[in-house]
Design a protein around this motif. Structure first.
Motif, mmCIF file in Angstrom:
data_model
loop_
_atom_site.group_PDB
_atom_site.id
_atom_site.type_symbol
_atom_site.label_atom_id
_atom_site.label_comp_id
_atom_site.label_asym_id
_atom_site.label_seq_id
_atom_site.Cartn_x
_atom_site.Cartn_y
_atom_site.Cartn_z
ATOM 1 N N ALA A 274 -4.505 7.608 -1.293
ATOM 2 C CA ALA A 274 -5.167 6.576 -0.492
ATOM 3 C C ALA A 274 -6.322 7.152 0.308
ATOM 4 O O ALA A 274 -7.354 6.495 0.498
ATOM 5 C CB ALA A 274 -4.154 5.911 0.435
ATOM 6 N N TRP B 222 2.770 1.621 -3.413
ATOM 7 C CA TRP B 222 1.941 1.827 -4.597
ATOM 8 C C TRP B 222 1.250 3.178 -4.638
ATOM 9 O O TRP B 222 1.086 3.759 -5.703
ATOM 10 C CB TRP B 222 0.882 0.725 -4.675
ATOM 11 C CG TRP B 222 1.389 -0.583 -5.189
ATOM 12 C CD1 TRP B 222 2.676 -0.904 -5.527
ATOM 13 C CD2 TRP B 222 0.607 -1.762 -5.443
ATOM 14 N NE1 TRP B 222 2.749 -2.203 -5.958
ATOM 15 C CE2 TRP B 222 1.501 -2.751 -5.925
ATOM 16 C CE3 TRP B 222 -0.735 -2.071 -5.291
ATOM 17 C CZ2 TRP B 222 1.078 -4.035 -6.276
ATOM 18 C CZ3 TRP B 222 -1.169 -3.352 -5.636
ATOM 19 C CH2 TRP B 222 -0.278 -4.308 -6.124
ATOM 20 N N PHE B 223 0.812 3.686 -3.479
ATOM 21 C CA PHE B 223 -0.036 4.873 -3.464
ATOM 22 C C PHE B 223 0.446 5.892 -2.445
ATOM 23 O O PHE B 223 0.843 5.541 -1.336
ATOM 24 C CB PHE B 223 -1.479 4.491 -3.128
ATOM 25 C CG PHE B 223 -2.086 3.483 -4.058
ATOM 26 C CD1 PHE B 223 -2.415 3.829 -5.359
ATOM 27 C CD2 PHE B 223 -2.324 2.184 -3.634
ATOM 28 C CE1 PHE B 223 -2.976 2.893 -6.220
ATOM 29 C CE2 PHE B 223 -2.889 1.247 -4.483
ATOM 30 C CZ PHE B 223 -3.219 1.601 -5.784
ATOM 31 N N VAL C 96 -7.996 1.838 -3.829
ATOM 32 C CA VAL C 96 -6.857 1.251 -3.128
ATOM 33 C C VAL C 96 -7.213 -0.122 -2.579
ATOM 34 O O VAL C 96 -6.442 -1.094 -2.714
ATOM 35 C CB VAL C 96 -6.378 2.184 -2.005
ATOM 36 C CG1 VAL C 96 -5.334 1.500 -1.126
ATOM 37 C CG2 VAL C 96 -5.811 3.477 -2.602
ATOM 38 N N ARG D 8 0.840 -1.214 0.000
ATOM 39 C CA ARG D 8 0.000 0.000 0.000
ATOM 40 C C ARG D 8 0.869 1.255 0.000
ATOM 41 O O ARG D 8 0.621 2.200 -0.759
ATOM 42 C CB ARG D 8 -0.909 -0.018 1.231
ATOM 43 C CG ARG D 8 -1.804 1.213 1.383
ATOM 44 C CD ARG D 8 -2.461 1.191 2.753
ATOM 45 N NE ARG D 8 -3.302 2.346 2.969
ATOM 46 C CZ ARG D 8 -4.625 2.363 2.839
ATOM 47 N NH1 ARG D 8 -5.270 1.255 2.500
ATOM 48 N NH2 ARG D 8 -5.317 3.465 3.058
ATOM 49 N N GLU E 108 -2.863 6.673 -10.107
ATOM 50 C CA GLU E 108 -2.869 7.880 -9.281
ATOM 51 C C GLU E 108 -2.983 9.154 -10.124
ATOM 52 O O GLU E 108 -3.626 10.116 -9.709
ATOM 53 C CB GLU E 108 -1.614 7.922 -8.409
ATOM 54 C CG GLU E 108 -1.665 8.967 -7.334
ATOM 55 C CD GLU E 108 -0.732 8.670 -6.164
ATOM 56 O OE1 GLU E 108 -0.520 9.588 -5.357
ATOM 57 O OE2 GLU E 108 -0.225 7.535 -6.048
#
Length: 263
Positions: free
Chosen positions: A160, A154-155, A167, A151, A245
């Motif tokens: 998020a 990735w973001f 997500v 998590r 994103e």
């Protein structure tokens, strides 16, 4: 659901837009995701292209042999899928390991590929030690042990907080990925190093970085573009899954780079 049945595994794929006057565009997803990661791109670009998405072996609805895999095998999976669908030439967009497959295609099958977009990737991603540690952790504790770190990689926290449904979807897909297939791809990544070969890529290539990506930092992505004779570079806000994103800006880059004249 459409599948390509190969001797040791099957590949699940999906095609959007069958208009024969549109060029082909293939999307190749990142490690631990499935073809749904490209939904924002399909929604925006399906009117411009015939789009082919597929689940890499062991991801989504695709299966994988128990023997692991190499980058050569991952690249040849796609070539076999193109052959089966009668696709002689296509644009390509891949992220992370998908971007590494794109580099492999430019080196080994340039005549099958038109323009290439590679995002959040590098000729060599990570170190053998880091991949070995991840493999040991996954084998002992499963993919759930990687969820917090995934998590974060990735973001960004801002994304998020504003897109929790998106997500959570990605994390559910990640956790549902075959452990054996994930480990096999980790080993393939550990062994893959195209640094001495990417200068051979004759295709026009656009490398896109996420400005806060710690997996493939912008400087690494930029260096990739500089080594490809017809390489270009751009960065967008976001971490590793920059196509999600910064989806709108990412899509505009694709349309501008691939040069479609469709409206």
């Amino acid at each position: 659901m459409p599948y390509l049945i190969l001797p040791s595994h099957r590949l699940h794929y999906q095609v959007e837009n069958t208009a024969t006057d549109r060029p082909w565009l293939v999307f190749c997803n990142s490690l631990g995701t499935d073809l749904s990661m490209w939904e924002p791109q399909v929604a925006s670009l399906a009117r411009h292209f015939r789009i082919l998405r597929y689940d890499r072996r062991g991801h989504g609805l695709s299966t994988a042999p128990s023997t692991g895999c190499t980058l050569d095998e991952l690249g040849n999976d796609l070539l076999q899928l193109l052959d089966a669908l009668g696709i002689e030439r296509t644009h390509f967009c891949g992220l992370s390991i998908g971007g590494l497959i794109g580099q492999w295609l430019g080196i080994n099958a340039a005549k099958r590929i038109d323009k290439i977009v590679v995002a959040a990737t590098a000729p060599k991603i990570g170190t053998a030690e880091a991949w070995s540690g991840r493999v040991d952790l996954v084998r002992s504790q499963g993919l759930k042990a990687l969820l917090p770190g995934t998590r974060e990689r990735w973001f960004s926290p801002e994304f998020a907080a504003t897109a929790p449904v998106t997500v959570n979807h990605f994390l559910k897909v990640f956790e549902a990925t075959s452990v054996d297939a994930y480990v096999g791809c980790c080993i393939a990544l550990s062994n893959a190093d195209l640094g001495d070969q990417i200068g051979q890529i004759p295709n026009q290539l656009l490398a896109i970085a996420g400005t806060s990506d710690s997996v493939c930092p912008p400087e690494d992505v930029n260096q990739l573009s500089l080594k490809v004779p017809a390489g270009q570079y751009c960065s967008l806000p976001g971490r590793h899954l920059v196509s999600t994103e910064s989806a709108q800006a990412f899509n505009k880059l694709l349309v501008d780079f691939f040069g479609t004249n469709f409206t």
